[in-house]
Scaffold this active site. Sequence first.
Site, PDB file in Angstrom:
ATOM      1  N   ARG A  98       1.457  22.221 -12.615  1.00 44.99           N
ATOM      2  CA  ARG A  98       2.740  22.892 -12.535  1.00 44.99           C
ATOM      3  C   ARG A  98       3.790  21.918 -11.982  1.00 44.99           C
ATOM      4  O   ARG A  98       3.497  21.102 -11.104  1.00 44.99           O
ATOM      5  CB  ARG A  98       2.574  24.066 -11.566  1.00 44.99           C
ATOM      6  CG  ARG A  98       3.800  24.926 -11.381  1.00 44.99           C
ATOM      7  CD  ARG A  98       4.074  25.768 -12.580  1.00 44.99           C
ATOM      8  NE  ARG A  98       4.986  26.866 -12.290  1.00 44.99           N
ATOM      9  CZ  ARG A  98       5.628  27.544 -13.237  1.00 44.99           C
ATOM     10  NH1 ARG A  98       5.461  27.248 -14.509  1.00 44.99           N
ATOM     11  NH2 ARG A  98       6.413  28.538 -12.914  1.00 44.99           N
ATOM     12  N   THR A 150       6.249  29.541 -24.204  1.00 40.38           N
ATOM     13  CA  THR A 150       5.139  28.837 -23.565  1.00 40.38           C
ATOM     14  C   THR A 150       4.087  28.737 -24.640  1.00 40.38           C
ATOM     15  O   THR A 150       4.228  29.330 -25.695  1.00 40.38           O
ATOM     16  CB  THR A 150       4.688  29.682 -22.367  1.00 40.38           C
ATOM     17  OG1 THR A 150       5.722  29.620 -21.409  1.00 40.38           O
ATOM     18  CG2 THR A 150       3.387  29.248 -21.765  1.00 40.38           C
ATOM     19  N   THR A 182       3.932  24.839 -20.598  1.00 43.25           N
ATOM     20  CA  THR A 182       5.274  25.354 -20.896  1.00 43.25           C
ATOM     21  C   THR A 182       6.397  24.440 -20.434  1.00 43.25           C
ATOM     22  O   THR A 182       6.221  23.627 -19.520  1.00 43.25           O
ATOM     23  CB  THR A 182       5.464  26.731 -20.210  1.00 43.25           C
ATOM     24  OG1 THR A 182       6.688  27.316 -20.643  1.00 43.25           O
ATOM     25  CG2 THR A 182       5.480  26.624 -18.695  1.00 43.25           C
ATOM     26  N   GLN A 186      12.097  24.888 -15.565  1.00 43.76           N
ATOM     27  CA  GLN A 186      11.145  25.687 -14.794  1.00 43.76           C
ATOM     28  C   GLN A 186      11.696  26.135 -13.437  1.00 43.76           C
ATOM     29  O   GLN A 186      11.159  27.052 -12.825  1.00 43.76           O
ATOM     30  CB  GLN A 186       9.891  24.836 -14.558  1.00 43.76           C
ATOM     31  CG  GLN A 186       8.587  25.602 -14.581  1.00 43.76           C
ATOM     32  CD  GLN A 186       8.156  25.979 -15.955  1.00 43.76           C
ATOM     33  OE1 GLN A 186       8.180  27.146 -16.311  1.00 43.76           O
ATOM     34  NE2 GLN A 186       7.778  25.018 -16.757  1.00 43.76           N
ATOM     35  N   ASP A 209      12.016  29.719 -12.435  1.00 44.70           N
ATOM     36  CA  ASP A 209      10.885  30.561 -12.011  1.00 44.70           C
ATOM     37  C   ASP A 209      10.845  30.763 -10.496  1.00 44.70           C
ATOM     38  O   ASP A 209      10.071  31.569 -10.000  1.00 44.70           O
ATOM     39  CB  ASP A 209       9.554  29.952 -12.475  1.00 44.70           C
ATOM     40  CG  ASP A 209       9.212  30.344 -13.910  1.00 44.70           C
ATOM     41  OD1 ASP A 209       9.915  31.191 -14.477  1.00 44.70           O
ATOM     42  OD2 ASP A 209       8.242  29.789 -14.457  1.00 44.70           O
ATOM     43  N   SER A 238       4.325  30.987 -11.168  1.00 42.20           N
ATOM     44  CA  SER A 238       4.152  31.130 -12.612  1.00 42.20           C
ATOM     45  C   SER A 238       3.457  32.447 -12.942  1.00 42.20           C
ATOM     46  O   SER A 238       2.867  33.092 -12.071  1.00 42.20           O
ATOM     47  CB  SER A 238       3.301  29.958 -13.112  1.00 42.20           C
ATOM     48  OG  SER A 238       2.965  30.130 -14.459  1.00 42.20           O
ATOM     49  N   SER A 239       3.513  32.823 -14.228  1.00 40.15           N
ATOM     50  CA  SER A 239       2.734  33.973 -14.708  1.00 40.15           C
ATOM     51  C   SER A 239       1.627  33.521 -15.646  1.00 40.15           C
ATOM     52  O   SER A 239       0.927  34.360 -16.236  1.00 40.15           O
ATOM     53  CB  SER A 239       3.638  34.946 -15.472  1.00 40.15           C
ATOM     54  OG  SER A 239       4.661  35.418 -14.664  1.00 40.15           O
ATOM     55  N   GLY A 248       4.633  34.116 -22.955  1.00 44.28           N
ATOM     56  CA  GLY A 248       5.319  35.400 -22.823  1.00 44.28           C
ATOM     57  C   GLY A 248       5.925  35.664 -21.461  1.00 44.28           C
ATOM     58  O   GLY A 248       6.252  36.810 -21.137  1.00 44.28           O
ATOM     59  N   GLY A 249       6.059  34.621 -20.620  1.00 43.84           N
ATOM     60  CA  GLY A 249       6.678  34.813 -19.307  1.00 43.84           C
ATOM     61  C   GLY A 249       5.928  35.879 -18.525  1.00 43.84           C
ATOM     62  O   GLY A 249       4.699  35.868 -18.451  1.00 43.84           O
TER      63      GLY A 249
HETATM   64  O1  DON Z   1       5.319  29.893 -15.729  1.00 41.54           O
HETATM   65  C1  DON Z   1       5.827  30.930 -16.158  1.00 41.54           C
HETATM   66  O2  DON Z   1       5.445  32.020 -15.848  1.00 41.54           O
HETATM   67  C2  DON Z   1       6.949  30.839 -17.158  1.00 41.54           C
HETATM   68  N1  DON Z   1       7.682  29.628 -16.982  1.00 41.54           N
HETATM   69  C3  DON Z   1       6.374  30.952 -18.523  1.00 41.54           C
HETATM   70  C4  DON Z   1       7.412  30.989 -19.586  1.00 41.54           C
HETATM   71  C5  DON Z   1       6.928  31.590 -20.848  1.00 41.54           C
HETATM   72  O3  DON Z   1       5.830  32.032 -20.964  1.00 41.54           O
HETATM   73  C6  DON Z   1       7.889  31.675 -21.952  1.00 41.54           C
HETATM   74  N2  DON Z   1       7.228  32.165 -23.128  1.00 41.54           N
HETATM   75  N3  DON Z   1       7.394  32.918 -23.909  1.00 41.54           N
END
Ligand code: DON
Length: 569
Positions: A105, A380, A398, A419, A422, A451-452, A472-473
């Site tokens: 990360r 991502t 991502t 990033q 986040d 992060s997710s 998918g965040g």
């Molecule tokens: O780390 C995370 O949770 C986010 N930066 C992820 C971003 C993400 O999955 C975007 N995708 N659709």
Amino acid sequence: MKSILFITLFVFLQLKNCSNSGIVPKDMSPEGRNLISKNGMVVSAHHESSGIGVLILKKGGNAVDAAVATEFALAVCYPEAGNIGGGGFMIYRDPTGMTDLVDYREKAPAKAFRDMYLNKEGEAVPGLSTESHLSSGVPGTVDGMISFHKKYGILPFNEVIQPAIDLAKKGFPVTAGQAEDLNNFKARFIKANRILPAFVKSEQWKKGDTLRQPDLAKTLERIRDAGRDGFYSGETAKMIVKEMERGNGIISEDDLAKYHSVFRKPVSEYYRGYKVISAGPPSGGGIILLQILGMIEPFHLKEMVFHSPESIHLLVEAEKRAFADRAEFLGDPDFTKIPVTALLDRGYLKHRMADFTNNRASESLNICHGNPFMEHGEETTHYSVVDPMGGAVSATTTLNGTFGSGIVVEGAGFLMNNQMDDFSLKPNLPNMYGLVGGKVNSIEGGKRMLSSMTPSIIEKEGKLFLVVGSPGGSTIPTTVLQVITNVIDFGMDIRQAVDTGRFHHQWLPDYIGYEKGSLDSSVIMKLKSMGHTLTVRSSLGRVNAIILLPDGRKMGGADIRGDNSACGY
Ligand code: DON
């Protein structure tokens, strides 16, 4: 069952060859969304990267070699999210069952500080944490790949990275979806960059046009030849710092030199006898997933109808409670002690569901985070790899937003992440994914943003069973959750489990988002009468999964929601 039927009608199983660019020899391995193969398999967001992963497996590489090759290939053929300017989490399960995780990360630069995105009035400045040079964390991908490869890879590193270099030099035909992405982001690329990057051309992109990235190829060559120093010091590092200076960014040569990925123990818990292994802090994904599974286990999901009001209500209520805990307790474990054991404690999770009623939605504002000590205390990309020896890798990586910050490091040809968004920019201010947070996830120099990402591996009776993850965040953990429950509780095969419709609740904002066409109107009406608010939303996640069939063959689940591709042999 409506959505399964709906999907089945659209899925047409057609086998093609993995690579159009020719980097992977034709006929080397077939490709399909739902391929079954005997030996090894790679499922990723693009057929070029899946093909390159399989090429490495066929050369005798293990799952880590193939994963590292796939990750670098994604940086070339899937610039929407594949990267060397971003970060992620990778889990390896070797053929003996040992598991390890590399956390690559990004970190906040040393000069970052809590209120760096707020104006004098204390309001967040629009775009600063998402579209500016200040939106980038110190990239982790290159160090993560090199460290993990050094620890577990068996082929020489230069062999593993070479196909990505060839792909960047030679170019590859973009898919229809990519042509659309590139056209949609044209204005942003032009605004963000002084010299137009390879992603911009005067006419519109069309399916089949070749994307060549000579600057990126040279950067990858420096990494091939000098390892981490090819990125974190010397020419590439100078280019990154110069790029930062052009736009008031704060990543310094010292930040780059000091960046290191970290090996951490994955988090794991049992769900109905299956062992679920996932990424812990600084990802909240694994904790959310395991908390929800722990909360729903006492209920008889199997006896509920798939996508019935009662099964959706149960999952949604557990989701709300897990996301409320995320906002309060989760962040970088190197900065704050995260109460992982307490958050996953079965007694605690039972207590969290104590006010659950099966006929009434609880209001998110009435759900506070719990007190685990009291009891006793939108791009991502994910890819899944299984090698012929039985080793497996589950990795999610991502840039955060699609194409990250949109800023390409001049001369080095790669996109920087955004990033930093986040982090919690200020208490209770929703980020790009509507997530809120507090002090644990506030900005500090050297800290990793929460992060997710939820790369996961599931064992059945001590053996490898399922490799799964998604972009998918904030919706990543609930997407992974639904694939797991679709397989374990609703008995779907991996294709159905991945392709069927999904829904999501993240505590705040207080509504269920569901994919268009996925729920019957009678189900929607019933949920509304129970007090839920429902909103149609764009597609949720793009899963890439591999399941082990009882005879040991591997079956890929490459989501119909994208250009995802399973390659194997
Ligand atoms: O780390 C995370 O949770 C986010 N930066 C992820 C971003 C993400 O999955 C975007 N995708 N659709």
